[in-house]
Design a protein around this motif. Structure first.
Motif, PDB file in Angstrom:
ATOM      1  N   TYR A  43       0.831  -1.211   0.000  1.00 31.38           N
ATOM      2  CA  TYR A  43       0.000   0.000   0.000  1.00 31.38           C
ATOM      3  C   TYR A  43       0.864   1.258   0.000  1.00 31.38           C
ATOM      4  CZ  TYR A  43      -3.200   3.618   1.642  1.00 31.38           C
ATOM      5  OH  TYR A  43      -3.918   4.782   1.768  1.00 31.38           O
ATOM      6  N   ALA A  44       1.987   1.217   0.739  1.00 31.06           N
ATOM      7  CA  ALA A  44       2.877   2.382   0.807  1.00 31.06           C
ATOM      8  C   ALA A  44       3.514   2.693  -0.541  1.00 31.06           C
ATOM      9  CB  ALA A  44       3.952   2.143   1.864  1.00 31.06           C
ATOM     10  N   CYS A  54      -2.663   4.396  -4.252  1.00 31.09           N
ATOM     11  CA  CYS A  54      -3.724   4.686  -3.273  1.00 31.09           C
ATOM     12  C   CYS A  54      -3.257   5.698  -2.226  1.00 31.09           C
ATOM     13  CB  CYS A  54      -4.162   3.402  -2.569  1.00 31.09           C
ATOM     14  SG  CYS A  54      -4.428   1.996  -3.660  1.00 31.09           S
ATOM     15  N   LEU A  55      -1.956   5.648  -1.924  1.00 29.00           N
ATOM     16  CA  LEU A  55      -1.405   6.466  -0.846  1.00 29.00           C
ATOM     17  C   LEU A  55      -1.611   7.959  -1.108  1.00 29.00           C
ATOM     18  CD1 LEU A  55       0.308   6.348   1.797  1.00 29.00           C
ATOM     19  CD2 LEU A  55       2.316   6.652   0.344  1.00 29.00           C
ATOM     20  N   ALA A  79      -1.539   7.910   4.370  1.00 31.65           N
ATOM     21  CA  ALA A  79      -0.822   6.812   5.036  1.00 31.65           C
ATOM     22  C   ALA A  79      -1.654   6.182   6.144  1.00 31.65           C
ATOM     23  CB  ALA A  79       0.498   7.337   5.600  1.00 31.65           C
TER      24      ALA A  79
END
Length: 296
Positions: A219-220, A224-225, A230
């Motif tokens: 994810y990071a 999307c981040l 975060a």
């Protein structure tokens, strides 16, 4: 000349100190010109006083409207909100629409922003000096009347077209105007508070589930981040939902479908993530990790 306060004392006038009665022509109050054909009343103070009275009535009416229906307020300005559609006040909608046409925007923006408005408003300011005829009936003044009617039709058409196009944009992008959304939230909050009564319970904020999962590291690196943040809180004021608790209503397959096909204002993000270096396996782990984000 009199001295003292005796009522029987003889009074002698020195000169004539009495106020002289002025004739009709000598009075400061202007005469009534309505009896004279072709004449009008004096501008000061008669005509000006009438204009002031009408202005006061209009001003009071506007104040009543402002106090009875407050101006709608949206969320604080967010320059990162790309879904926001700026709209001017209604009396500038015709100019807003004019600047959308190719011949008044882009390389010709000076024509649309300066030249055309300058001609329109300049002509309006110069109208009393250009049209000096004494005829007051509009059909006896074809040039001035035609220009005014044409201007009214153009402003009406541009205003209507601008507002209609705005409504179509909102529908296509599935956007609710901020002032409407904020008003709905206020009513919802009031309704919730009334239902709870005096007892108020503070809802515990959802936390990130499985923060050490491999999906969290993916994810990071994902796209999307940039929007959801975060901490998965998103940007609700800008229409970006939080991902905290997303697993309560979406399965892994649902989330994978959103990544591939998009939803609402969010476009499909599968290819951008592949271009960023993620693999199909990475995106699969990402969807699985997001499905674990539950509030319970």
């Amino acid at each position: 000349m009199a001295h003292g306060h005796k009522s029987d004392e003889k009074i002698v006038y020195v000169g004539d100190s009495r106020v002289i009665k002025k004739t009709q022509e000598q009075r400061l109050i202007p005469r009534d010109y309505s009896a004279y054909p072709g004449k009008s009343e004096a501008f000061i103070p008669n005509f000006l006083l009438k204009e002031w009275m009408v202005g006061v009535v209009v001003l009071v009416g506007m104040l009543v409207l402002v106090m009875s229906d407050p101006a709608p307020l949206g969320y604080p300005a967010d320059p990162k909100n790309t879904a926001f559609i700026p709209m001017p006040d209604w009396y500038f909608l015709f100019m807003y629409q004019l600047l959308k046409y190719p011949y008044t925007s882009g390389d010709y923006v000076v024509l649309g922003a300066v030249v055309v408005p300058g001609l329109l408003f300049g002509g309006l300011l110069l109208a009393p000096f250009l049209d000096t005829g004494k005829e007051r009936r509009f059909y006896r003044r074809p040039i001035a009347s035609s220009l005014m009617i044409l201007s009214l039709i153009a402003c009406t058409y541009l205003t209507y077209t601008s507002w209609s196009h705005y409504q179509v944009e909102l529908k296509e992008k599935n956007i609710i105007p901020e002032h409407i959304k904020r008003e709905e939230e206020m009513h919802a909050n009031k309704g919730g508070a009334a239902g709870e009564g005096a007892k108020k319970e503070t809802k515990k904020a959802a936390a990130i589930v499985a923060a050490d999962d491999p999906g969290a590291a993916i994810y990071a690196k994902a796209t999307c981040l940039a929007c959801h943040g975060a901490q998965l809180k998103g940007m609700p004021a800008s229409g970006v939902p939080a991902l905290l608790g997303v697993g309560d209503g979406h399965t892994k397959d649902d989330i994978m479908g959103i990544i591939k096909n998009g939803k609402g204002n969010m476009p499909a993000m599968y290819k951008p993530n592949i271009d960023k270096g993620l693999t199909d396996a990475d995106i699969d782990k990402l969807a699985e990790w997001l499905s674990k984000q539950k509030t319970q």
